[in-house]
Design a protein around this motif. Structure first.
Motif, PDB file in Angstrom:
ATOM      1  N   ALA A 162       3.025  -6.656   5.615  1.00 28.19           N
ATOM      2  CA  ALA A 162       3.020  -5.221   5.662  1.00 28.19           C
ATOM      3  C   ALA A 162       3.183  -4.597   4.353  1.00 28.19           C
ATOM      4  CB  ALA A 162       4.010  -4.802   6.882  1.00 28.19           C
ATOM      5  N   GLU A 163       4.286  -5.306   3.769  1.00 33.27           N
ATOM      6  CA  GLU A 163       4.287  -4.885   2.261  1.00 33.27           C
ATOM      7  C   GLU A 163       3.109  -4.694   1.282  1.00 33.27           C
ATOM      8  OE1 GLU A 163       7.403  -7.179   0.930  1.00 33.27           O
ATOM      9  OE2 GLU A 163       9.029  -6.383   2.318  1.00 33.27           O
ATOM     10  N   ALA A 164       2.276  -5.736   1.440  1.00 27.97           N
ATOM     11  CA  ALA A 164       1.337  -6.125   0.640  1.00 27.97           C
ATOM     12  C   ALA A 164       0.102  -4.722   0.925  1.00 27.97           C
ATOM     13  CB  ALA A 164       0.656  -7.469   0.762  1.00 27.97           C
ATOM     14  N   PHE A 165       0.027  -4.587   2.459  1.00 27.60           N
ATOM     15  CA  PHE A 165      -1.128  -3.790   2.594  1.00 27.60           C
ATOM     16  C   PHE A 165      -0.709  -2.342   2.529  1.00 27.60           C
ATOM     17  CE2 PHE A 165      -2.680  -6.947   5.723  1.00 27.60           C
ATOM     18  CZ  PHE A 165      -3.950  -6.911   5.028  1.00 27.60           C
ATOM     19  N   ALA A 166       0.930  -1.903   2.610  1.00 29.80           N
ATOM     20  CA  ALA A 166       1.221  -0.683   1.963  1.00 29.80           C
ATOM     21  C   ALA A 166       1.095  -0.328   0.711  1.00 29.80           C
ATOM     22  CB  ALA A 166       2.852  -0.716   2.620  1.00 29.80           C
ATOM     23  N   ARG A 167       1.224  -1.626  -0.147  1.00 24.41           N
ATOM     24  CA  ARG A 167       0.977  -1.265  -1.718  1.00 24.41           C
ATOM     25  C   ARG A 167      -0.430  -0.818  -1.815  1.00 24.41           C
ATOM     26  NH1 ARG A 167       4.734  -5.637  -2.111  1.00 24.41           N
ATOM     27  NH2 ARG A 167       2.881  -7.181  -2.382  1.00 24.41           N
ATOM     28  N   LEU A 168      -1.512  -1.419  -1.019  1.00 22.06           N
ATOM     29  CA  LEU A 168      -2.858  -1.473  -1.276  1.00 22.06           C
ATOM     30  C   LEU A 168      -3.051  -0.028  -0.534  1.00 22.06           C
ATOM     31  CD1 LEU A 168      -4.105  -4.922  -0.413  1.00 22.06           C
ATOM     32  CD2 LEU A 168      -4.605  -3.663  -2.295  1.00 22.06           C
ATOM     33  N   ALA A 169      -2.666   0.441   0.339  1.00 22.89           N
ATOM     34  CA  ALA A 169      -2.879   1.682   0.736  1.00 22.89           C
ATOM     35  C   ALA A 169      -2.527   2.675  -0.113  1.00 22.89           C
ATOM     36  CB  ALA A 169      -1.955   1.867   2.146  1.00 22.89           C
ATOM     37  N   ALA A 170      -1.564   2.523  -0.871  1.00 20.63           N
ATOM     38  CA  ALA A 170      -1.023   3.642  -1.886  1.00 20.63           C
ATOM     39  C   ALA A 170      -2.000   3.664  -3.152  1.00 20.63           C
ATOM     40  CB  ALA A 170       0.474   3.405  -2.201  1.00 20.63           C
ATOM     41  N   ALA A 171      -2.441   2.283  -3.378  1.00 23.01           N
ATOM     42  CA  ALA A 171      -3.198   2.212  -4.625  1.00 23.01           C
ATOM     43  C   ALA A 171      -4.722   2.841  -4.263  1.00 23.01           C
ATOM     44  CB  ALA A 171      -3.481   0.747  -4.978  1.00 23.01           C
ATOM     45  N   LEU A 172      -5.094   2.785  -2.785  1.00 24.12           N
ATOM     46  CA  LEU A 172      -6.390   3.141  -2.544  1.00 24.12           C
ATOM     47  C   LEU A 172      -6.465   4.254  -1.426  1.00 24.12           C
ATOM     48  CD1 LEU A 172      -7.994  -0.569  -2.044  1.00 24.12           C
ATOM     49  CD2 LEU A 172      -8.478   1.083  -3.670  1.00 24.12           C
ATOM     50  N   PRO A 173      -5.952   5.283  -1.846  1.00 22.20           N
ATOM     51  CA  PRO A 173      -5.737   6.443  -0.768  1.00 22.20           C
ATOM     52  C   PRO A 173      -7.083   7.015  -0.197  1.00 22.20           C
ATOM     53  CG  PRO A 173      -5.698   7.318  -3.233  1.00 22.20           C
ATOM     54  CD  PRO A 173      -5.722   5.936  -3.369  1.00 22.20           C
ATOM     55  N   ASP A 174      -8.329   6.835  -0.700  1.00 26.19           N
ATOM     56  CA  ASP A 174      -9.401   6.987  -0.101  1.00 26.19           C
ATOM     57  C   ASP A 174     -10.067   5.927   0.838  1.00 26.19           C
ATOM     58  OD1 ASP A 174      -8.974   9.683  -1.235  1.00 26.19           O
ATOM     59  OD2 ASP A 174     -10.150   8.860  -3.000  1.00 26.19           O
ATOM     60  N   PRO A 183     -12.622 -14.745   6.068  1.00 31.76           N
ATOM     61  CA  PRO A 183     -12.342 -13.904   5.159  1.00 31.76           C
ATOM     62  C   PRO A 183     -13.665 -13.377   4.541  1.00 31.76           C
ATOM     63  CG  PRO A 183     -11.248 -15.727   4.908  1.00 31.76           C
ATOM     64  CD  PRO A 183     -12.251 -15.972   6.063  1.00 31.76           C
ATOM     65  N   ALA A 184     -13.694 -11.994   4.048  1.00 32.25           N
ATOM     66  CA  ALA A 184     -15.021 -11.536   3.463  1.00 32.25           C
ATOM     67  C   ALA A 184     -14.832 -11.272   1.900  1.00 32.25           C
ATOM     68  CB  ALA A 184     -15.015 -10.080   4.085  1.00 32.25           C
ATOM     69  N   ALA A 185     -16.132 -11.046   1.493  1.00 34.35           N
ATOM     70  CA  ALA A 185     -16.192 -11.298   0.089  1.00 34.35           C
ATOM     71  C   ALA A 185     -15.880 -10.049  -0.479  1.00 34.35           C
ATOM     72  CB  ALA A 185     -17.770 -11.643  -0.141  1.00 34.35           C
ATOM     73  N   SER A 186     -16.065  -8.718   0.031  1.00 36.05           N
ATOM     74  CA  SER A 186     -15.633  -7.495  -0.633  1.00 36.05           C
ATOM     75  C   SER A 186     -15.153  -6.559   0.598  1.00 36.05           C
ATOM     76  CB  SER A 186     -17.201  -6.975  -0.953  1.00 36.05           C
ATOM     77  OG  SER A 186     -17.788  -6.647   0.190  1.00 36.05           O
ATOM     78  N   ALA A 187     -14.479  -5.342  -0.096  1.00 35.88           N
ATOM     79  CA  ALA A 187     -13.826  -4.375   0.910  1.00 35.88           C
ATOM     80  C   ALA A 187     -14.169  -3.300   0.276  1.00 35.88           C
ATOM     81  CB  ALA A 187     -12.508  -4.835   0.993  1.00 35.88           C
ATOM     82  N   GLN A 188     -15.501  -2.609   0.257  1.00 33.96           N
ATOM     83  CA  GLN A 188     -15.770  -1.383  -0.351  1.00 33.96           C
ATOM     84  C   GLN A 188     -15.210  -0.289   0.472  1.00 33.96           C
ATOM     85  OE1 GLN A 188     -16.623  -1.099  -3.577  1.00 33.96           O
ATOM     86  NE2 GLN A 188     -16.321  -3.464  -3.647  1.00 33.96           N
ATOM     87  N   GLY A 189     -15.193  -0.350   1.726  1.00 39.05           N
ATOM     88  CA  GLY A 189     -15.012   0.731   2.599  1.00 39.05           C
ATOM     89  C   GLY A 189     -16.298   1.748   2.634  1.00 39.05           C
ATOM     90  N   PRO A 190     -15.459   3.060   3.017  1.00 34.81           N
ATOM     91  CA  PRO A 190     -16.641   4.070   2.820  1.00 34.81           C
ATOM     92  C   PRO A 190     -17.282   4.017   1.526  1.00 34.81           C
ATOM     93  CG  PRO A 190     -14.643   4.963   3.418  1.00 34.81           C
ATOM     94  CD  PRO A 190     -14.352   3.499   3.218  1.00 34.81           C
ATOM     95  N   ALA A 191     -18.789   4.812   1.570  1.00 34.82           N
ATOM     96  CA  ALA A 191     -19.344   4.951   0.243  1.00 34.82           C
ATOM     97  C   ALA A 191     -18.942   5.638  -0.751  1.00 34.82           C
ATOM     98  CB  ALA A 191     -20.643   5.266   0.718  1.00 34.82           C
ATOM     99  N   ALA A 192     -18.277   6.601  -0.229  1.00 36.02           N
ATOM    100  CA  ALA A 192     -17.544   7.643  -0.978  1.00 36.02           C
ATOM    101  C   ALA A 192     -16.280   7.292  -1.830  1.00 36.02           C
ATOM    102  CB  ALA A 192     -17.042   9.013  -0.242  1.00 36.02           C
ATOM    103  N   ALA A 193     -15.774   6.085  -1.059  1.00 37.97           N
ATOM    104  CA  ALA A 193     -14.340   5.656  -1.694  1.00 37.97           C
ATOM    105  C   ALA A 193     -14.641   5.030  -3.154  1.00 37.97           C
ATOM    106  CB  ALA A 193     -13.748   4.503  -0.740  1.00 37.97           C
ATOM    107  N   ALA A 194     -13.490   5.323  -3.849  1.00 38.64           N
ATOM    108  CA  ALA A 194     -13.443   4.238  -5.322  1.00 38.64           C
ATOM    109  C   ALA A 194     -13.674   3.140  -5.069  1.00 38.64           C
ATOM    110  CB  ALA A 194     -12.262   4.725  -6.015  1.00 38.64           C
TER     111      ALA A 194
END
Length: 212
Positions: free
Chosen positions: A76-88, A39-50
């Protein structure tokens, strides 16, 4: 396909957890040789993402726990919710795609990987996983293109070199390509003696000379 050939297609590490770990660490730098997932401590993704909020990070960690418990429908349900909340952010769709692969839903997995690549073109985890889907579906030309696009952005991504080598070796019969990418993989994974055997075997069958 010979037993030796079968061993090549099965040499990748556990795809789901490895890619989950890589994705959660962010993909703005090129991954090197595969490491044990954790498990990782953070999930920031691309620098431009919120920025990911503490609650969203907790939700990501909880979704990972569901995956480890093989509760794929809930994951799958959990990641789908996160994808909607983090569209970038490409991380949720990558992880959702990997869950769909575990559910044997390749069409849904492909759609999510394409979504991740639209968010972050050249994302190495998404590109490698998309190529694996293409290979499994017999779409070998598309798989090669996906690997090459990934390596154009991340030339030191060892697993993509290995997987492209397998594709060229067993499916495209392009042995020069296979030797090249096996050798590139071997440079990053010198302890993987199996790939050295593959290289020697291909060089012998292809009439190629080994490294001087």
């Amino acid at each position: 396909m010979t037993p030796a050939a079968n061993s090549r297609t099965g040499m990748a590490p556990p795809v789901l957890l490895l890619a989950l770990a890589l994705a959660l660490q962010g993909c703005t730098t090129a991954p090197q040789a595969p490491r044990a997932p954790s498990p990782a401590a953070s999930a920031q993704g691309p620098a431009a993402a919120a920025p990911v909020t503490p609650q969203q990070q907790a939700d990501l960690d909880a979704a990972m726990a569901l995956v480890k418990a093989a509760q794929y429908d809930r994951a799958a349900e959990a990641f789908a919710r996160l994808a909607a909340a983090l569209p970038d952010n490409p991380i949720p769709p990558i992880n959702l795609a990997l869950v769909h692969k575990q559910q044997d839903k390749p069409e849904l997995a492909e759609a999510q990987l394409r979504k991740a690549l639209a968010i972050e073109p050249g994302n190495p985890v998404a590109g490698n996983e998309l190529a694996l889907l293409y290979r499994k579906a017999g779409r070998f030309s598309e798989a090669r293109t996906a690997y090459e696009q990934t390596l154009a952005k991340h030339p030191h991504f060892a697993m993509a070199h290995k997987n492209l080598g397998v594709l060229c070796d067993l499916y495209l019969k392009d042995y020069a390509c296979a030797i090249d990418h096996y050798q590139r993989y071997a440079e990053s994974a010198p302890n993987d003696k199996t790939v050295q055997i593959w290289i020697a075997d291909l060089q012998k069958r292809n009439g190629a000379k080994g490294p001087q």
